[in-house]
Design a protein around this motif. Structure first.
Motif, PDB file in Angstrom:
ATOM      1  N   UNK A 121       0.830  -1.207   0.000  1.00 15.39           N
ATOM      2  CA  UNK A 121       0.000   0.000   0.000  1.00 15.39           C
ATOM      3  C   UNK A 121       0.864   1.257   0.000  1.00 15.39           C
ATOM      4  N   UNK A 122       2.147   1.132   0.389  1.00 16.63           N
ATOM      5  CA  UNK A 122       3.047   2.285   0.410  1.00 16.63           C
ATOM      6  C   UNK A 122       3.472   2.629  -1.010  1.00 16.63           C
ATOM      7  N   UNK A 123       3.665   3.924  -1.288  1.00 13.35           N
ATOM      8  CA  UNK A 123       3.952   4.368  -2.645  1.00 13.35           C
ATOM      9  C   UNK A 123       5.285   5.087  -2.787  1.00 13.35           C
ATOM     10  N   UNK A 124       5.647   5.935  -1.830  1.00  9.02           N
ATOM     11  CA  UNK A 124       6.815   6.801  -1.978  1.00  9.02           C
ATOM     12  C   UNK A 124       7.961   6.340  -1.090  1.00  9.02           C
ATOM     13  N   UNK A 125       9.210   6.489  -1.536  1.00  7.62           N
ATOM     14  CA  UNK A 125      10.355   6.156  -0.687  1.00  7.62           C
ATOM     15  C   UNK A 125      10.306   6.921   0.633  1.00  7.62           C
ATOM     16  N   UNK A 126      10.697   6.235   1.700  1.00  8.06           N
ATOM     17  CA  UNK A 126      10.715   6.769   3.074  1.00  8.06           C
ATOM     18  C   UNK A 126       9.314   6.980   3.641  1.00  8.06           C
ATOM     19  N   UNK A 127       8.292   6.475   2.951  1.00  6.34           N
ATOM     20  CA  UNK A 127       6.928   6.573   3.474  1.00  6.34           C
ATOM     21  C   UNK A 127       6.733   5.534   4.581  1.00  6.34           C
ATOM     22  N   UNK A 128       6.172   5.987   5.696  1.00  9.05           N
ATOM     23  CA  UNK A 128       5.896   5.101   6.822  1.00  9.05           C
ATOM     24  C   UNK A 128       4.475   4.561   6.720  1.00  9.05           C
ATOM     25  N   UNK A 129       4.341   3.286   7.029  1.00  7.75           N
ATOM     26  CA  UNK A 129       3.017   2.704   7.064  1.00  7.75           C
ATOM     27  C   UNK A 129       2.451   2.720   8.471  1.00  7.75           C
ATOM     28  N   UNK A 130       1.182   2.376   8.625  1.00  7.52           N
ATOM     29  CA  UNK A 130       0.599   2.268   9.965  1.00  7.52           C
ATOM     30  C   UNK A 130       1.191   1.064  10.688  1.00  7.52           C
ATOM     31  N   UNK A 131       1.028   1.025  11.976  1.00  7.63           N
ATOM     32  CA  UNK A 131       1.509  -0.124  12.737  1.00  7.63           C
ATOM     33  C   UNK A 131       0.788  -1.377  12.254  1.00  7.63           C
ATOM     34  N   UNK A 132       1.577  -2.425  11.968  1.00  2.00           N
ATOM     35  CA  UNK A 132       1.016  -3.674  11.450  1.00  2.00           C
ATOM     36  C   UNK A 132       1.054  -4.715  12.564  1.00  2.00           C
ATOM     37  N   UNK A 133      -0.097  -5.316  12.816  1.00  2.00           N
ATOM     38  CA  UNK A 133      -0.189  -6.348  13.861  1.00  2.00           C
ATOM     39  C   UNK A 133      -0.346  -7.713  13.195  1.00  2.00           C
ATOM     40  N   UNK A 134       0.540  -8.645  13.572  1.00  2.00           N
ATOM     41  CA  UNK A 134       0.473 -10.017  13.061  1.00  2.00           C
ATOM     42  C   UNK A 134       0.486 -10.980  14.235  1.00  2.00           C
ATOM     43  N   UNK A 179       8.708   0.849   6.696  1.00  3.62           N
ATOM     44  CA  UNK A 179       9.031   2.024   5.888  1.00  3.62           C
ATOM     45  C   UNK A 179       9.471   1.542   4.509  1.00  3.62           C
ATOM     46  N   UNK A 180       8.919   2.140   3.467  1.00  4.97           N
ATOM     47  CA  UNK A 180       9.249   1.758   2.099  1.00  4.97           C
ATOM     48  C   UNK A 180      10.562   2.387   1.670  1.00  4.97           C
ATOM     49  N   UNK A 181      11.428   1.568   1.086  1.00 10.05           N
ATOM     50  CA  UNK A 181      12.656   2.100   0.491  1.00 10.05           C
ATOM     51  C   UNK A 181      12.460   2.323  -1.003  1.00 10.05           C
ATOM     52  N   UNK A 182      11.914   1.328  -1.704  1.00 10.62           N
ATOM     53  CA  UNK A 182      11.634   1.507  -3.131  1.00 10.62           C
ATOM     54  C   UNK A 182      10.659   0.444  -3.603  1.00 10.62           C
ATOM     55  N   UNK A 183      10.032   0.734  -4.715  1.00 12.29           N
ATOM     56  CA  UNK A 183       9.158  -0.221  -5.395  1.00 12.29           C
ATOM     57  C   UNK A 183       9.811  -0.588  -6.718  1.00 12.29           C
ATOM     58  N   UNK A 184       9.695  -1.850  -7.082  1.00 14.90           N
ATOM     59  CA  UNK A 184      10.232  -2.318  -8.354  1.00 14.90           C
ATOM     60  C   UNK A 184       9.094  -2.928  -9.159  1.00 14.90           C
ATOM     61  N   UNK A 185       8.824  -2.321 -10.296  1.00 17.15           N
ATOM     62  CA  UNK A 185       7.712  -2.791 -11.121  1.00 17.15           C
ATOM     63  C   UNK A 185       7.955  -4.209 -11.606  1.00 17.15           C
ATOM     64  N   UNK A 186       6.893  -4.932 -11.800  1.00 15.36           N
ATOM     65  CA  UNK A 186       7.010  -6.290 -12.294  1.00 15.36           C
ATOM     66  C   UNK A 186       7.294  -6.328 -13.787  1.00 15.36           C
TER      67      UNK A 186
END
Length: 308
Positions: free
Chosen positions: A224-237, A245-252
């Motif tokens: 769901x994250x889009x931009x580098x250094x974007x923080x996501x909400x706390x994820x509970x598992x 935190x997203x570093x980068x996205x790599x397209x398929x």
């Protein structure tokens, strides 16, 4: 002026093609365009040299006058070649070395032109065996801070409160400093021993890989994250809590066999050429006695480099 330029272009082009030398008796029945001393220029030779020119140049030679201009270039080359031979330049060591290089290049081309192109079956087999080069799902590269607390843990609420505080701490940092601060936080507090020393870096992962390693909730939050250094909400598992935190996205990649067929064919043919030449050289080296004087070789020193 234009004619002089065209004649010069023809002369250079013909020189590169090694001229059109031949004798009338060597080509019985071929129409002869011109005789230059003991050599002849046949209609087929003239056409071959003309066809080597760029299309926009060839288009100029449609009238007899223009054709005579092109022929004049061939004649100029021939008289120069005959004079060079009369002076014995064909026996010059530099010329002989250039000739040796040329015939080696011609032999290599002959060997490689005899090779058959890869079949449809070979191309498909390569595609199937190297599918990851052509078809790859989208990936994300994450940093995460993991606070371990399994389901049913009496301290789970306390760990969650700590995790929420860490999320707030990370969000308070400026965007340009967030990655460094997040990595420091991972080294300081993360319970994931594998990524902790790398600042929480999980490396490139597909959604399936993240799901297998940490669960579907983390995979969903990561993608769901889009931009580098974007923080996501706390994820509970089930295993605990994750700050992500997203570093980068790599397209398929989604290249079909049809779209890369030509590329694969060229690659396979290049490999086939290399193998054919290596096999030929190996065969020839076994046939020819070779001895190396290492002491002489060691004494050869390259010229010193000159200052720019």
């Amino acid at each position: 002026m234009e004619r002089g330029v065209l004649a010069a272009c023809c002369l250079v082009g013909v020189a590169a093609a090694l001229g059109c030398r031949g004798r009338e008796e060597d080509r019985p029945g071929e129409p002869i365009v011109a005789t230059v001393g003991t050599a002849t220029i046949t209609a087929a030779q003239y056409k071959a040299r003309l066809d080597e020119q760029a299309p926009f140049i060839r288009a100029r030679y449609t009238t007899l006058e223009r054709k005579q201009e092109f022929l004049n270039g061939l004649i100029q080359f021939e008289v120069l070649a005959q004079e060079a031979q009369r002076r014995g330049l064909d026996k010059d060591p530099e010329v002989q070395e250039a000739l040796r290089k040329l015939i080696v290049q011609r032999m290599i081309r002959q060997v490689t032109e005899e090779l058959k192109p890869p079949s449809e079956t070979e191309v498909r087999q390569y595609y199937d065996e190297h599918r990851s080069e052509f078809v790859r799902p989208e990936q994300v590269r994450l940093n995460h801070v993991f606070l371990a607390s399994a389901q049913g843990d009496a301290r789970r609420a306390q760990v969650k409160a700590e995790a929420l505080a860490l999320v707030a701490r990370a969000r308070a940092q400026q965007a340009e400093l967030r990655q460094r601060g997040f990595e420091e936080l991972a080294r300081e507090r993360s319970d994931d021993a594998t990524s902790k020393q790398m600042g929480g870096d999980l490396g490139p992962r597909t959604a399936e890989e993240l799901t297998q390693a940490w669960g579907a909730a983390l995979a969903q939050a990561a993608f769901a994250l889009q931009a580098p250094n974007e923080l996501g909400p706390l994820v509970e598992t089930e295993k605990g809590f994750h700050l992500v935190m997203l570093r980068l996205r790599q397209a398929g990649l989604h290249h079909s066999l049809e779209s890369v067929k030509e590329r694969i064919g060229s690659r396979l043919l290049a490999e086939r050429r290399t193998q054919a030449l290596e096999a030929l050289v190996k065969q020839l080296r076994e046939r020819v006695p070779i001895h190396i004087e290492e002491s002489v070789l060691d004494g050869v020193q390259p010229a010193a480099a000159t200052a720019p």
